[in-house]
Design an enzyme around this catalytic site. Structure first.
Site, PDB file in Angstrom:
ATOM      1  N   GLY A   1       0.842  -1.193   0.000  1.00 20.51           N
ATOM      2  CA  GLY A   1       0.000   0.000   0.000  1.00 20.51           C
ATOM      3  C   GLY A   1       0.874   1.239   0.000  1.00 20.51           C
ATOM      4  O   GLY A   1       2.104   1.155   0.132  1.00 20.51           O
ATOM      5  N   LEU A   2       0.251   2.375  -0.142  1.00 25.76           N
ATOM      6  CA  LEU A   2       0.983   3.644  -0.190  1.00 25.76           C
ATOM      7  C   LEU A   2       1.673   3.941   1.137  1.00 25.76           C
ATOM      8  O   LEU A   2       1.282   3.418   2.187  1.00 25.76           O
ATOM      9  CB  LEU A   2       0.020   4.787  -0.518  1.00 25.76           C
TER      10      LEU A   2
ATOM     11  N   SER B   1      -0.271   4.500   4.577  1.00 23.48           N
ATOM     12  CA  SER B   1      -1.550   3.779   4.547  1.00 23.48           C
ATOM     13  C   SER B   1      -1.795   2.985   5.826  1.00 23.48           C
ATOM     14  O   SER B   1      -2.939   2.663   6.147  1.00 23.48           O
ATOM     15  CB  SER B   1      -1.613   2.846   3.334  1.00 23.48           C
TER      16      SER B   1
ATOM     17  N   LYS C   1       0.509   0.201   6.775  1.00 20.45           N
ATOM     18  CA  LYS C   1       1.076  -1.148   6.627  1.00 20.45           C
ATOM     19  C   LYS C   1       1.861  -1.571   7.867  1.00 20.45           C
ATOM     20  O   LYS C   1       1.632  -2.641   8.426  1.00 20.45           O
ATOM     21  CB  LYS C   1       2.008  -1.215   5.404  1.00 20.45           C
TER      22      LYS C   1
ATOM     23  N   SER D   1       5.991  -1.663  -2.164  1.00 24.63           N
ATOM     24  CA  SER D   1       6.012  -2.623  -3.282  1.00 24.63           C
ATOM     25  C   SER D   1       4.973  -2.260  -4.346  1.00 24.63           C
ATOM     26  O   SER D   1       3.988  -2.965  -4.530  1.00 24.63           O
ATOM     27  CB  SER D   1       5.812  -4.058  -2.783  1.00 24.63           C
TER      28      SER D   1
END
Length: 196
Positions: free
Chosen positions: A33-34, A37, A39, A107
């Site tokens: 994710g950005l 976000s 993560k 990623s």
């Protein structure tokens, strides 16, 4: 590079032996994710729950890995691909070691994530897409990177000046701007039940 003289040693203790001893399967939970976000926050909360329940875990986090193993890499498309390739290899080692590895990396490229899935084995890979609108990530801007990207101080920043390719078929989608950490952890755990 000449790999003809590299012959892997076949060790006696295998993944299945470690899984039996640790009383759980080993696999990768890949958070994508950005930036901003959630993560790493979600990976940390999930690890706390799994660790408290007696599972062997380890978190691989983008910034932490880039300060060590991948400190020689930049943020060009080539470097980003190499960053994820190396992480995939590390994940493969952790899975073989019997560990549930939680990998939190932007990623942004689908093919790079698929290469990791293929490397560790599709049965050993759970993709969690932490889906959060770029506007919300930018409001959070916990690291100040969006501001730097907007002023041109940070080049090739995912979501601003570099693309993010949403996962094609993630195992879990977390709407981090709508779900609490507790709800998100439970949602991921529901999917992990069959793996563990």
């Amino acid at each position: 590079m000449d790999n003809d003289n590299i012959i892997p040693h076949d060790h006696k203790i295998r993944k299945v032996d470690r899984n039996t001893k640790y009383k759980h399967a080993s696999f990768v939970v890949w958070f994508t994710g950005l930036s901003g976000s959630g993560k790493s926050t979600l990976a940390g909360a999930l690890e706390n729950k799994l660790f408290d329940e007696g599972y062997h875990t380890y978190i691989l986090d983008g910034d932490n890995v880039r300060r060590g193993l991948n400190k020689d890499l930049g943020f060009s498309a080539t470097s980003r691909t190499e960053n994820i390739r190396r992480i995939g290899e590390v994940c493969k080692l952790f899975v073989d070691a019997g560990i549930i590895v939680l990998s939190a990396f932007v990623s942004p490229i689908e093919v790079d994530r698929q290469k990791v899935r293929n490397l560790v084995g599709k049965d050993n890979f759970v993709e969690v897409f932490v889906d959060c609108p770029v506007e919300v990530c930018e409001q959070r801007d916990v690291k100040g990177l969006y501001k730097k990207a907007r002023t041109g101080e940070v080049k090739e920043f995912t979501g601003i000046s570099s693309p993010f390719e949403k996962p094609v078929a993630p195992d879990v989608i977390i709407k981090s701007d709508q779900q609490s950490i507790e709800e998100s952890v439970l949602k991921v755990c529901e999917v992990l039940k069959s793996k563990i």
